[in-house]
Design an enzyme around this catalytic site. Structure first.
Site, PDB file in Angstrom:
ATOM      1  CB  SER A   1       1.964   4.208 -27.835  1.00 37.77           C
ATOM      2  OG  SER A   1       3.223   4.698 -27.457  1.00 37.77           O
TER       3      SER A   1
ATOM      4  NE  ARG B   1       4.640  -1.097 -31.641  1.00 40.35           N
ATOM      5  CZ  ARG B   1       5.931  -1.126 -32.018  1.00 40.35           C
ATOM      6  NH1 ARG B   1       6.399  -2.124 -32.751  1.00 40.35           N
ATOM      7  NH2 ARG B   1       6.759  -0.193 -31.627  1.00 40.35           N
TER       8      ARG B   1
ATOM      9  CD  GLU C   1       1.323   0.586 -30.240  1.00 45.99           C
ATOM     10  OE1 GLU C   1       1.672   1.571 -30.901  1.00 45.99           O
ATOM     11  OE2 GLU C   1       2.063   0.004 -29.432  1.00 45.99           O
TER      12      GLU C   1
HETATM   13  C1  LIG Z   1       3.929   2.172 -19.769  1.00 51.23           C
HETATM   14  C2  LIG Z   1       3.779   1.327 -21.015  1.00 51.23           C
HETATM   15  C3  LIG Z   1       4.758   1.363 -21.987  1.00 51.23           C
HETATM   16  C4  LIG Z   1       4.633   0.586 -23.151  1.00 51.23           C
HETATM   17  N1  LIG Z   1       5.624   0.630 -24.080  1.00 51.23           N
HETATM   18  C5  LIG Z   1       5.521  -0.125 -25.196  1.00 51.23           C
HETATM   19  C6  LIG Z   1       6.561  -0.109 -26.176  1.00 51.23           C
HETATM   20  O1  LIG Z   1       7.559   0.562 -26.035  1.00 51.23           O
HETATM   21  N2  LIG Z   1       6.397  -0.890 -27.276  1.00 51.23           N
HETATM   22  C7  LIG Z   1       5.296  -1.677 -27.468  1.00 51.23           C
HETATM   23  O2  LIG Z   1       5.218  -2.370 -28.484  1.00 51.23           O
HETATM   24  N3  LIG Z   1       4.307  -1.709 -26.552  1.00 51.23           N
HETATM   25  C8  LIG Z   1       4.384  -0.962 -25.434  1.00 51.23           C
HETATM   26  N4  LIG Z   1       3.382  -0.988 -24.502  1.00 51.23           N
HETATM   27  C9  LIG Z   1       2.175  -1.791 -24.746  1.00 51.23           C
HETATM   28  C10 LIG Z   1       2.247  -3.205 -24.143  1.00 51.23           C
HETATM   29  O3  LIG Z   1       3.104  -3.242 -23.042  1.00 51.23           O
HETATM   30  C11 LIG Z   1       2.727  -4.232 -25.149  1.00 51.23           C
HETATM   31  O4  LIG Z   1       1.928  -4.198 -26.292  1.00 51.23           O
HETATM   32  C12 LIG Z   1       2.717  -5.647 -24.547  1.00 51.23           C
HETATM   33  O5  LIG Z   1       3.440  -6.493 -25.395  1.00 51.23           O
HETATM   34  C13 LIG Z   1       1.308  -6.209 -24.336  1.00 51.23           C
HETATM   35  O6  LIG Z   1       1.424  -7.426 -23.618  1.00 51.23           O
HETATM   36  P1  LIG Z   1       0.330  -7.888 -22.558  1.00 51.23           P
HETATM   37  O7  LIG Z   1       0.713  -9.238 -22.081  1.00 51.23           O
HETATM   38  O8  LIG Z   1       0.139  -6.854 -21.513  1.00 51.23           O
HETATM   39  O9  LIG Z   1      -0.953  -7.983 -23.479  1.00 51.23           O
HETATM   40  P2  LIG Z   1      -2.464  -7.642 -23.079  1.00 51.23           P
HETATM   41  O10 LIG Z   1      -2.593  -6.173 -22.887  1.00 51.23           O
HETATM   42  O11 LIG Z   1      -2.932  -8.508 -21.987  1.00 51.23           O
HETATM   43  O12 LIG Z   1      -3.204  -8.069 -24.409  1.00 51.23           O
HETATM   44  C14 LIG Z   1      -2.993  -7.352 -25.601  1.00 51.23           C
HETATM   45  C15 LIG Z   1      -3.539  -8.192 -26.752  1.00 51.23           C
HETATM   46  O13 LIG Z   1      -2.756  -9.374 -26.863  1.00 51.23           O
HETATM   47  C16 LIG Z   1      -3.581 -10.528 -26.769  1.00 51.23           C
HETATM   48  N5  LIG Z   1      -2.824 -11.570 -26.054  1.00 51.23           N
HETATM   49  C17 LIG Z   1      -2.257 -11.500 -24.823  1.00 51.23           C
HETATM   50  N6  LIG Z   1      -1.644 -12.663 -24.527  1.00 51.23           N
HETATM   51  C18 LIG Z   1      -1.825 -13.481 -25.594  1.00 51.23           C
HETATM   52  C19 LIG Z   1      -1.452 -14.829 -25.896  1.00 51.23           C
HETATM   53  N7  LIG Z   1      -0.758 -15.597 -25.048  1.00 51.23           N
HETATM   54  N8  LIG Z   1      -1.832 -15.341 -27.095  1.00 51.23           N
HETATM   55  C20 LIG Z   1      -2.540 -14.602 -27.984  1.00 51.23           C
HETATM   56  N9  LIG Z   1      -2.937 -13.333 -27.749  1.00 51.23           N
HETATM   57  C21 LIG Z   1      -2.580 -12.781 -26.566  1.00 51.23           C
HETATM   58  C22 LIG Z   1      -4.827 -10.079 -26.023  1.00 51.23           C
HETATM   59  O14 LIG Z   1      -5.936 -10.889 -26.354  1.00 51.23           O
HETATM   60  C23 LIG Z   1      -4.980  -8.648 -26.520  1.00 51.23           C
HETATM   61  O15 LIG Z   1      -5.658  -8.635 -27.742  1.00 51.23           O
HETATM   62  C24 LIG Z   1       3.489  -0.232 -23.329  1.00 51.23           C
HETATM   63  C25 LIG Z   1       2.505  -0.274 -22.332  1.00 51.23           C
HETATM   64  C26 LIG Z   1       2.648   0.495 -21.184  1.00 51.23           C
HETATM   65  C27 LIG Z   1       1.589   0.416 -20.121  1.00 51.23           C
END
Ligand SMILES: Cc1cc2nc3c(=O)[nH]c(=O)nc-3n(C[C@H](O)[C@H](O)[C@H](O)COP(=O)(O)OP(=O)(O)OC[C@H]3O[C@@H](n4cnc5c(N)ncnc54)[C@H](O)[C@@H]3O)c2cc1C
Length: 309
Positions: free
Chosen positions: A211, A160, A305
């Site tokens: 998580s 992560r 996380e």
């Molecule tokens: C129901 C559910 C289940 C999930 N299951 C998992 C799982 O199994 N495994 C897991 O790892 N995660 C899981 N997650 C967490 C999440 O989905 C992941 O971490 C996902 O990759 C985050 O992506 P996002 O685009 O939504 O990021 P955001 O939530 O929008 O941002 C998260 C971080 O990433 C940064 N960010 C976003 N886009 C960029 C970019 N283009 N460049 C640089 N930084 C950026 C943001 O500034 C922020 O700090 C889950 C979430 C939910 C709601």
């Protein structure tokens, strides 16, 4: 590019929580990126990149700065690789590659969020991690405007974690991912089984951000806690031996613990849910309560996380 003022961020997150940003801009190209950078400098405001909003908790007071949402949304499929924009929904990439019988991302079936968010956090589940697929990443340093192609080694991925998480001024723009020929039916079944698992085991009926805490490395806990986890058969390899935080929270009888509108999920106790119009403060108070309780019982410090803005 349209720059909105005082845009409320709650609807842009899976928690459905969060106040306004001073400015909000959806960036579609490099010119937009430059403009946002200039605006930040002119106003003396910090920048925050928002992807799918599935891993963030935005405070009730919002963000005194510029929130930019990368809208680089494309999927280009080549022989053994896929080129994807950072704003592309990861589920779309998974579905498209699997539909073409391309192997490598099926573990991410049902993973919310964008490509950029997944790379920044080295998202992973079911034994897979995005780092296993990354061939290269193009990113932009929002402080200097410099673009750079990163090799997988330069991305410095670990559990992560990545270079981009440690250096948040870098915005992921696009990536090249490995995709090799596989058996389409098997890949489809694999992907669908992960989606079904999530529906069954995650509290998708409530807004949440996945998580809340990282799982706990087995090597970091006391012998007593190690023994308990081993006896209960809960130690997972993710990608190294860990004790699920959900197990420790459950052992503290915290399922369904509520503070304000926030609650610890009964289905998956590592998920804090927005049960009833929770504020960010409700979630923060619940996180603090859970951490304190787990620490008192197991001397384990849970590490968030989710990103708290
Ligand atoms: C129901 C559910 C289940 C999930 N299951 C998992 C799982 O199994 N495994 C897991 O790892 N995660 C899981 N997650 C967490 C999440 O989905 C992941 O971490 C996902 O990759 C985050 O992506 P996002 O685009 O939504 O990021 P955001 O939530 O929008 O941002 C998260 C971080 O990433 C940064 N960010 C976003 N886009 C960029 C970019 N283009 N460049 C640089 N930084 C950026 C943001 O500034 C922020 O700090 C889950 C979430 C939910 C709601």
């Amino acid at each position: 590019m349209i720059v909105e003022e005082k845009r409320v961020l709650a609807p842009l997150t899976t928690f459905k929580i969060g106040g306004p940003a001073t400015f909000f801009a959806q960036v579609k190209n490099f010119t937009d990126l430059e403009e946002v950078q200039k605006l930040g400098k002119a106003q003396g405001l910090p920048l925050f990149v928002l992807g799918g909003g599935s891993n963030v908790l935005i405070r009730d007071g919002g963000f005194q700065g510029i929130v930019l949402k990368p809208d680089f949304d494309f999927i280009e499929v080549y022989d053994n690789e896929v080129h994807v924009g950072a704003g592309t929904i990861i589920a779309h990439v998974v579905f498209q590659t699997v539909s073409l019988g391309l192997m490598g991302l099926e573990w991410a079936g049902g993973l919310p969020g964008t490509v950029g968010g997944a790379i920044r956090g080295n998202a992973g589940c079911f034994g897979g991690e995005i780092k296993d697929s990354v061939l290269s990443v193009e990113a932009c340093d929002m402080q200097t405007g410099q673009f750079k192609n990163f090799t997988p080694e330069e991305c410095n991925f670990s559990y992560r974690m990545s270079f981009f998480k440690k250096n948040p001024q870098w915005l992921v723009v696009q990536a090249k991912l490995r995709a090799t020929k596989g058996n389409k039916d098997e890949l489809m079944e694999n992907m669908q089984s992960h989606i079904a698992f999530r529906k069954e085991h995650h509290p998708l009926e409530y807004p949440n951000a996945g998580s809340t805490f990282k799982n706990v490395p087995l090597a970091s806990v006391s012998e007593k806690v190690k023994q308990l986890a081993q006896e209960q058969g809960v130690v997972k390899t993710d990608p190294f031996p860990v004790i699920p935080s959900a197990f420790l929270i459950d052992q503290c009888n915290l399922k369904d613990k509520e503070i304000g509108g926030a609650a610890v999920s009964v289905k998956h106790p590592n998920f804090m849910i927005n049960k009833n119009h929770a504020t960010a403060q409700d979630i923060l108070d619940l996180i603090a309560y859970v951490k304190d309780t787990v620490h008192k019982k197991f001397e384990v410090i849970l590490e968030e996380e989710i990103f708290i803005l």
